[in-house]
Design a protein around this motif. Structure first.
Motif, PDB file in Angstrom:
ATOM      1  N   GLU A  89      58.180   4.326  16.382  1.00 56.70           N
ATOM      2  CA  GLU A  89      58.547   3.948  17.744  1.00 56.70           C
ATOM      3  C   GLU A  89      59.819   3.117  17.659  1.00 56.70           C
ATOM      4  O   GLU A  89      59.852   2.069  17.023  1.00 56.70           O
ATOM      5  CB  GLU A  89      57.434   3.146  18.404  1.00 56.70           C
ATOM      6  N   TYR A  90      60.860   3.618  18.293  1.00 53.84           N
ATOM      7  CA  TYR A  90      62.162   2.949  18.238  1.00 53.84           C
ATOM      8  C   TYR A  90      62.256   1.944  19.379  1.00 53.84           C
ATOM      9  O   TYR A  90      62.116   2.301  20.541  1.00 53.84           O
ATOM     10  CB  TYR A  90      63.302   3.961  18.347  1.00 53.84           C
ATOM     11  N   ARG A  91      62.460   0.702  19.033  1.00 50.78           N
ATOM     12  CA  ARG A  91      62.602  -0.342  20.050  1.00 50.78           C
ATOM     13  C   ARG A  91      64.042  -0.830  20.104  1.00 50.78           C
ATOM     14  O   ARG A  91      64.650  -0.890  21.150  1.00 50.78           O
ATOM     15  CB  ARG A  91      61.627  -1.474  19.774  1.00 50.78           C
ATOM     16  N   ARG A  92      64.574  -1.228  18.971  1.00 49.45           N
ATOM     17  CA  ARG A  92      65.986  -1.613  18.840  1.00 49.45           C
ATOM     18  C   ARG A  92      66.333  -1.562  17.361  1.00 49.45           C
ATOM     19  O   ARG A  92      65.460  -1.442  16.520  1.00 49.45           O
ATOM     20  CB  ARG A  92      66.256  -2.977  19.460  1.00 49.45           C
ATOM     21  N   GLU A  95      64.101  -2.556  14.323  1.00 51.05           N
ATOM     22  CA  GLU A  95      62.705  -2.672  14.747  1.00 51.05           C
ATOM     23  C   GLU A  95      62.155  -1.287  15.057  1.00 51.05           C
ATOM     24  O   GLU A  95      62.364  -0.746  16.133  1.00 51.05           O
ATOM     25  CB  GLU A  95      62.601  -3.562  15.987  1.00 51.05           C
ATOM     26  N   GLN A  96      61.488  -0.712  14.074  1.00 43.73           N
ATOM     27  CA  GLN A  96      60.920   0.617  14.221  1.00 43.73           C
ATOM     28  C   GLN A  96      59.487   0.598  13.713  1.00 43.73           C
ATOM     29  O   GLN A  96      59.264   0.627  12.514  1.00 43.73           O
ATOM     30  CB  GLN A  96      61.739   1.661  13.453  1.00 43.73           C
ATOM     31  N   LYS A  97      58.541   0.553  14.628  1.00 46.08           N
ATOM     32  CA  LYS A  97      57.125   0.490  14.271  1.00 46.08           C
ATOM     33  C   LYS A  97      56.642   1.857  13.784  1.00 46.08           C
ATOM     34  O   LYS A  97      56.795   2.866  14.471  1.00 46.08           O
ATOM     35  CB  LYS A  97      56.317   0.062  15.490  1.00 46.08           C
ATOM     36  N   ASN A 145      59.879   7.159  21.817  1.00 50.64           N
ATOM     37  CA  ASN A 145      59.662   6.087  22.790  1.00 50.64           C
ATOM     38  C   ASN A 145      58.359   6.359  23.511  1.00 50.64           C
ATOM     39  O   ASN A 145      58.063   7.509  23.872  1.00 50.64           O
ATOM     40  CB  ASN A 145      60.810   6.030  23.796  1.00 50.64           C
TER      41      ASN A 145
END
Length: 152
Positions: A89-92, A95-97, A145
């Motif tokens: 999951e790309y946040r910024r 930061e990629q969960k 996302n």
């Protein structure tokens, strides 16, 4: 189209330097070439490149890339022994969960995951943001996302 073409070349998108070749792969599976053309980003030697275009020449497929920076994935992440797709999951930037890892038999399996607009994990819907071929870790990364949709 010449179905015997099994060469992939990655070139820097720099017309002032006459588009120099960065990487050259001979005798590569065509499926792997097609999967890499599907990727917006390419990581090699700790550098992230963004694909800007692709071309078919007489004897090779070519990806044109721009250098955009250094790799932001955790370098302590393990190099995979088997072909796989990580869904993150790309946040910024930075930061990629990690949501899921799919082990794949071949590049057609990889294409089955990365070639979709939407993917569903644990009842949640995610939309494709981009895909990265991380050669340093021998992994494909599908960035997504959260759409907010939950399957019932």
């Amino acid at each position: 189209m010449n179905h015997k073409i099994r060469v992939l070349e990655i070139r820097l998108n720099d017309r002032y330097k006459d588009y120099p070749a960065l990487y050259h792969y001979k005798d590569i599976d065509r499926e792997q070439i097609f999967v890499r053309r599907e990727c917006e980003y390419y990581v090699k030697d700790g550098i992230v490149y963004e694909q800007v275009s692709s071309a078919l020449e007489d004897d090779r497929f070519v990806l044109y890339v721009n250098k955009i920076g250094d790799d932001t994935i955790d370098h302590n992440a393990r190099v995979r022994e088997n072909l796989c797709v990580e869904v993150r999951e790309y946040r910024r930037i930075g930061e990629q969960k990690l949501l899921k890892i799919y082990d794949c038999r071949d590049h057609m399996d990889v294409l089955g995951y990365i070639g979709n607009t939407f993917i569903y994990i644990e009842g949640k819907e995610y939309k494709r943001s981009s895909v990265e071929a991380d050669e340093d870790r021998q992994t494909y990364i599908l960035y997504v996302n959260d759409t907010g949709t939950v399957l019932e």
